[in-house]
Design an enzyme around this catalytic site. Structure first.
Site, PDB file in Angstrom:
ATOM      1  N   GLU A  51       0.984  -0.923  -0.059  1.00  0.00           N
ATOM      2  CA  GLU A  51       0.236   0.113  -0.269  1.00  0.00           C
ATOM      3  C   GLU A  51       0.512   1.150  -0.239  1.00  0.00           C
ATOM      4  OE1 GLU A  51      -2.560  -0.575   3.532  1.00  0.00           O
ATOM      5  OE2 GLU A  51      -3.282  -2.440   2.263  1.00  0.00           O
ATOM      6  N   GLU A  92      -5.486 -11.193  -0.521  1.00  0.00           N
ATOM      7  CA  GLU A  92      -6.571 -11.500   0.818  1.00  0.00           C
ATOM      8  C   GLU A  92      -7.997 -10.847   0.241  1.00  0.00           C
ATOM      9  OE1 GLU A  92      -5.155  -8.106   2.419  1.00  0.00           O
ATOM     10  OE2 GLU A  92      -3.262  -8.862   2.078  1.00  0.00           O
TER      11      GLU A  92
HETATM   12  C1  GLA Z   1      -4.300  -5.024   5.078  1.00  0.00           C
HETATM   13  C2  GLA Z   1      -3.200  -6.071   5.347  1.00  0.00           C
HETATM   14  C3  GLA Z   1      -3.347  -6.999   6.037  1.00  0.00           C
HETATM   15  C4  GLA Z   1      -4.908  -7.226   6.390  1.00  0.00           C
HETATM   16  C5  GLA Z   1      -5.665  -6.073   6.616  1.00  0.00           C
HETATM   17  C6  GLA Z   1      -7.283  -6.064   7.749  1.00  0.00           C
HETATM   18  O1  GLA Z   1      -5.285  -5.039   3.814  1.00  0.00           O
HETATM   19  O2  GLA Z   1      -2.271  -6.553   3.911  1.00  0.00           O
HETATM   20  O3  GLA Z   1      -2.435  -7.714   6.224  1.00  0.00           O
HETATM   21  O4  GLA Z   1      -4.115  -6.120   8.029  1.00  0.00           O
HETATM   22  O5  GLA Z   1      -5.548  -4.812   5.878  1.00  0.00           O
HETATM   23  O6  GLA Z   1      -7.166  -6.679   8.110  1.00  0.00           O
END
Ligand code: GLA
Length: 377
Positions: A160, A266
């Protein structure tokens, strides 16, 4: 450690040997259904790593052939103070994944969030120099490589660092290292991690055109400078109508055209939605649940909603399968709805619905719809 891993293996074995009388208790393995297409991953949370008999292990061992740590390897968890290291949960994570032959992900080397302030400060609390911060980052990469480099092959190097409009995020890393933060981080990863490590850039909102274009430009720039980047992580914290399927396809195509592989890192579907809190930016202020934002507090979803949720998952997997040669891995962020982070984000205390397994660890209609998508191909 020995006792923990033995108990976790026993908890995992429940899936492989027990309760076979109904299909619901013994569904086909998800990762086997997607064999030859992409890996199917899940996560181990800290609470699972603290409780070897957590029923989630039965799901993890059966359905996932890749594994990510939800929190234990983040800088603040692993190294909360300058001289304090917490290895235990991460060691358990690696031991478990190794025992089950799962492809593990090192998550995450460098992220602006869940990173303590001391990382960016000298002993007097003043901002570190560029050289000192780079040395600290190198030390972290070196320690992780030494401890787990032979077992963890996939690494989220930077999380990010790019905003939705394509600009660099104004993080503490960026304040000290400037716009080269991400490039310098990849140089460190390339030098300190094993040569066969797979190095990823990972972000949310990867279907937003501004961020997508900036990521493509960054990969091209790295490649022209001889900096290794092997893949892009599209986090996939998606909602019922965001992003459009066409936007997912556009990003898969754009990233693959640069010559890297895509990992969906994710994946979850936020059924209740984020309203005005668009995206998955963890920095936002959270709200408290009320009847308007938390319509199904007892965890019972009306069948029409259950169906809509399953349909959306199936549509997404149809797209992912259509582009499977571009994709190495699809990882779900969590195991069951009981503990998904979306019960607490961006509204605290909700009963949300996000994954393929319900609060009793049973496969949901969405599980079977996703399974069908693989069988159709
Ligand atoms: C981001 C991170 C993850 C997690 C999510 C929220 O996407 O990469 O590790 O912390 O936020 O849980």
């Amino acid at each position: 450690m020995k006792l923990w891993i033995t108990t976790a293996i026993l908890a995992s074995a429940i899936a492989l040997t027990g309760c076979q009388e109904t299909d619901e208790n013994d569904p086909p393995s998800l990762h086997e259904a997607f064999e030859g297409k992409f890996l199917i991953g899940g996560t181990l949370s800290d609470s699972m790593l603290e409780n070897a008999s957590d029923p989630g292990f039965a799901i993890v061992s059966k359905h996932f052939n890749s594994l990510s740590p939800e929190n234990c390897m983040k800088w603040g968890n692993m190294n909360p103070l300058l001289d304090q290291y917490e290895w235990e949960l991460s060691d358990r994570f690696v031991e478990y994944g190794h025992n089950f032959g799962q492809e593990m992900v090192g998550h995450v080397l460098f992220w602006h969030s869940q990173t303590p302030d001391w990382v960016f400060e000298d002993e007097n609390g003043a901002p570190l120099s560029k050289e000192a911060l780079l040395e600290r980052m190198r030390e972290r990469a070196r320690l992780m490589a030494k401890r787990w480099g032979d077992r963890i092959k996939i690494w989220d190097v930077v999380n990010e660092s790019i905003e939705g409009d394509g600009s660099w995020r104004k993080s503490k890393y960026q304040q000290i290292l400037g716009d080269e933060f991400t490039e310098l981080a990849f140089r460190i990863a390339m030098e300190e991690l094993p040569t066969d490590a797979i190095l990823l850039y990972n972000d949310y909102g990867m279907t937003d055109p501004g961020r997508r274009d900036a990521v493509v430009a960054m990969i091209q720039d790295f490649k022209s400078k001889g900096i290794r980047i092997d893949g892009v992580g599209m986090q996939g914290h998606w909602e019922m109508s965001y992003p459009a399927l066409s936007e997912i396809e556009d990003s898969l195509t754009a990233f693959a055209a640069t010559g890297v592989k895509v990992h969906i890192t994710e994946l979850d579907l936020d059924l209740l939605g984020r309203g005005k809190f668009f995206g998955a930016n963890v920095d936002i202020e959270r709200l408290k649940a009320d009847p308007a934002t938390n319509p199904y507090p007892d965890g019972n979803l009306p069948p029409s909603e259950e169906k809509r949720f399953a349909e959306r998952y199936a549509e997404i997997f149809d797209v992912l399968l259509k582009h499977h040669e571009k994709i190495d891995r699809v990882t779900f962020w969590g195991v069951s709805d009981l503990t998904t982070w979306l019960n607490g984000f961006p509204v605290e205390g909700r009963t949300n619905f996000a994954l393929l397994f319900d609060r009793q660890f049973k496969p949901k209609p969405a599980f079977y719809r996703v399974l069908e998508t693989a069988r159709k191909r």
